[in-house]
Every structure is written in structure tokens, then in C-alpha cells.
Design a protein around this motif. Structure first.
Motif, PDB file in Angstrom:
ATOM      1  N   ASP A   6       5.728  59.706 -24.529  1.00 58.89           N
ATOM      2  CA  ASP A   6       5.178  60.771 -23.600  1.00 58.89           C
ATOM      3  C   ASP A   6       6.530  61.821 -23.130  1.00 58.89           C
ATOM      4  O   ASP A   6       7.483  61.026 -23.010  1.00 58.89           O
ATOM      5  CB  ASP A   6       4.527  60.293 -22.183  1.00 58.89           C
ATOM      6  CG  ASP A   6       3.354  59.429 -22.560  1.00 58.89           C
ATOM      7  OD1 ASP A   6       2.547  59.767 -23.496  1.00 58.89           O
ATOM      8  OD2 ASP A   6       3.086  58.716 -21.899  1.00 58.89           O
ATOM      9  N   THR A   7       6.150  62.888 -23.265  1.00 54.19           N
ATOM     10  CA  THR A   7       7.225  63.702 -23.072  1.00 54.19           C
ATOM     11  C   THR A   7       7.057  64.872 -21.697  1.00 54.19           C
ATOM     12  O   THR A   7       5.996  65.258 -21.650  1.00 54.19           O
ATOM     13  CB  THR A   7       7.926  64.695 -24.240  1.00 54.19           C
ATOM     14  OG1 THR A   7       6.891  65.442 -24.613  1.00 54.19           O
ATOM     15  CG2 THR A   7       8.192  63.643 -25.205  1.00 54.19           C
ATOM     16  N   TRP A   8       8.226  65.183 -21.133  1.00 52.79           N
ATOM     17  CA  TRP A   8       8.247  66.239 -19.951  1.00 52.79           C
ATOM     18  C   TRP A   8       9.369  66.958 -20.273  1.00 52.79           C
ATOM     19  O   TRP A   8      10.709  66.706 -20.566  1.00 52.79           O
ATOM     20  CB  TRP A   8       8.039  65.518 -18.872  1.00 52.79           C
ATOM     21  CG  TRP A   8       6.990  64.934 -18.528  1.00 52.79           C
ATOM     22  CD1 TRP A   8       5.994  65.315 -17.540  1.00 52.79           C
ATOM     23  CD2 TRP A   8       6.523  63.527 -18.644  1.00 52.79           C
ATOM     24  NE1 TRP A   8       5.023  64.155 -17.384  1.00 52.79           N
ATOM     25  CE2 TRP A   8       5.357  63.046 -18.133  1.00 52.79           C
ATOM     26  CE3 TRP A   8       7.277  62.392 -19.572  1.00 52.79           C
ATOM     27  CZ2 TRP A   8       4.671  61.742 -18.352  1.00 52.79           C
ATOM     28  CZ3 TRP A   8       6.558  61.274 -19.744  1.00 52.79           C
ATOM     29  CH2 TRP A   8       5.433  60.903 -19.058  1.00 52.79           C
ATOM     30  N   LYS A   9       9.282  68.397 -20.035  1.00 51.54           N
ATOM     31  CA  LYS A   9      10.474  69.278 -19.830  1.00 51.54           C
ATOM     32  C   LYS A   9      10.568  69.390 -18.312  1.00 51.54           C
ATOM     33  O   LYS A   9       9.798  69.580 -17.526  1.00 51.54           O
ATOM     34  CB  LYS A   9      10.085  70.866 -20.389  1.00 51.54           C
ATOM     35  CG  LYS A   9       9.599  70.869 -21.752  1.00 51.54           C
ATOM     36  CD  LYS A   9      10.966  70.966 -22.611  1.00 51.54           C
ATOM     37  CE  LYS A   9      10.440  71.344 -24.091  1.00 51.54           C
ATOM     38  NZ  LYS A   9      10.548  70.595 -24.987  1.00 51.54           N
ATOM     39  N   GLU A  23      14.497  67.684 -21.996  1.00 50.39           N
ATOM     40  CA  GLU A  23      13.322  66.888 -22.245  1.00 50.39           C
ATOM     41  C   GLU A  23      13.617  65.456 -21.966  1.00 50.39           C
ATOM     42  O   GLU A  23      14.389  64.722 -22.535  1.00 50.39           O
ATOM     43  CB  GLU A  23      12.785  67.042 -23.822  1.00 50.39           C
ATOM     44  CG  GLU A  23      11.512  66.357 -24.062  1.00 50.39           C
ATOM     45  CD  GLU A  23      11.110  66.950 -25.685  1.00 50.39           C
ATOM     46  OE1 GLU A  23      10.319  67.885 -25.680  1.00 50.39           O
ATOM     47  OE2 GLU A  23      11.644  66.189 -26.401  1.00 50.39           O
ATOM     48  N   ALA A  25      11.819  61.888 -22.292  1.00 48.69           N
ATOM     49  CA  ALA A  25      10.745  61.002 -23.029  1.00 48.69           C
ATOM     50  C   ALA A  25      10.581  59.649 -22.653  1.00 48.69           C
ATOM     51  O   ALA A  25      11.480  58.950 -22.310  1.00 48.69           O
ATOM     52  CB  ALA A  25      11.208  60.805 -24.700  1.00 48.69           C
TER      53      ALA A  25
END
Length: 127
Positions: A6-9, A23, A25
Motif C-alpha cells: 500500500d502506498t501514500w504520498k 512515497e 510504502a
């Protein structure tokens, strides 16, 4: 780290100061943050990320932060994550990851909720 993540900025806020946008992860292996760019003072970045040897020398702890001339990376192995909590600073929502050696890593998601991020890290912590 595995590729199923799962990734987020998000922004990484080192305890020494600064802000890195990049990013983050979360995978079964742990948490990996890779900067896309440094969004504060470049001098601080070099002070934080260049001295890898000092992390190894200081008690023999795992080196979590490192860089080359192009990127700065934070890798937090799942087996060394002691916990994670959601915090707020004014309106800004943050996730703070605590390692087994007590070191903390703070990630700022702005006005957006960190609930899913915290849940993802909790699901792999201590594996």
C-alpha cells in the motif's frame, strides 16, 4: 521489500528538522519511504542522511536512514517496529512509528486521515 504494498504520498519529518515529500510504502517486509524531493532546507538533508556510519557506531542499531546523491530513503523493517500511533499538530494529521530501539519516525499527511496508514503499519508491526 516485496512489491505488493500500500502506498501514500506523504511528508517525512526527521527529528533533526526538515521535511521530505515522497512515497511511503507498507508491505509485509516493513515500511519504506523514498523522497521525491526535499521540501525544506537542503543543508539539513545532507546532515541527516549522509553519516550512515554514525548510526551503526551508535549502539550497533540497524541503519534506518540513508541516501545517495539523488534520493533519501527510510526503511523500517517490520520485525523492528514496536508500534505506531496517530497524532495531530493543529489540523495536520501524522503517523508516528516507534522502533524497538525507541527511535521515532514521523510522517505528516496534512489534513488527510492517517487511519488507514496506521492500520496498515499495525498489521505488520513486530513480524
Amino acid at each position: 521489500m516485496s512489491t505488493d504494498a500500500d502506498t501514500w504520498k506523504i511528508n517525512y519529518l526527521p527529528t533533526e528538522g526538515g521535511r521530505h515529500t515522497g512515497e511511503l510504502a507498507v508491505s509485509d517486509d516493513g515500511v519504506r519511504f523514498e523522497s521525491l524531493y526535499e521540501s525544506s532546507n537542503k543543508t539539513i538533508v545532507k546532515a541527516i542522511f549522509l553519516d550512515v556510519a554514525s548510526f551503526t557506531a551508535a549502539g550497533g542499531h540497524t541503519v534506518y536512514r540513508y541516501s545517495n546523491d539523488e534520493t533519501a530513503t527510510v526503511e523500517l523493517p517490520a520485525s523492528e517496529i514496536a508500534g505506531v500511533k496517530a497524532t495531530k499538530s493543529r489540523l495536520m494529521k501524522r503517523a508516528v512509528v516507534t522502533m524497538t530501539n525507541g527511535e521515532e519516525f514521523e510522517f505528516d499527511y496534512g489534513l488527510l486521515s492517517v487511519k488507514n496508514l496506521v492500520a496498515a503499519i499495525e498489521s505488520i508491526a513486530g513480524q
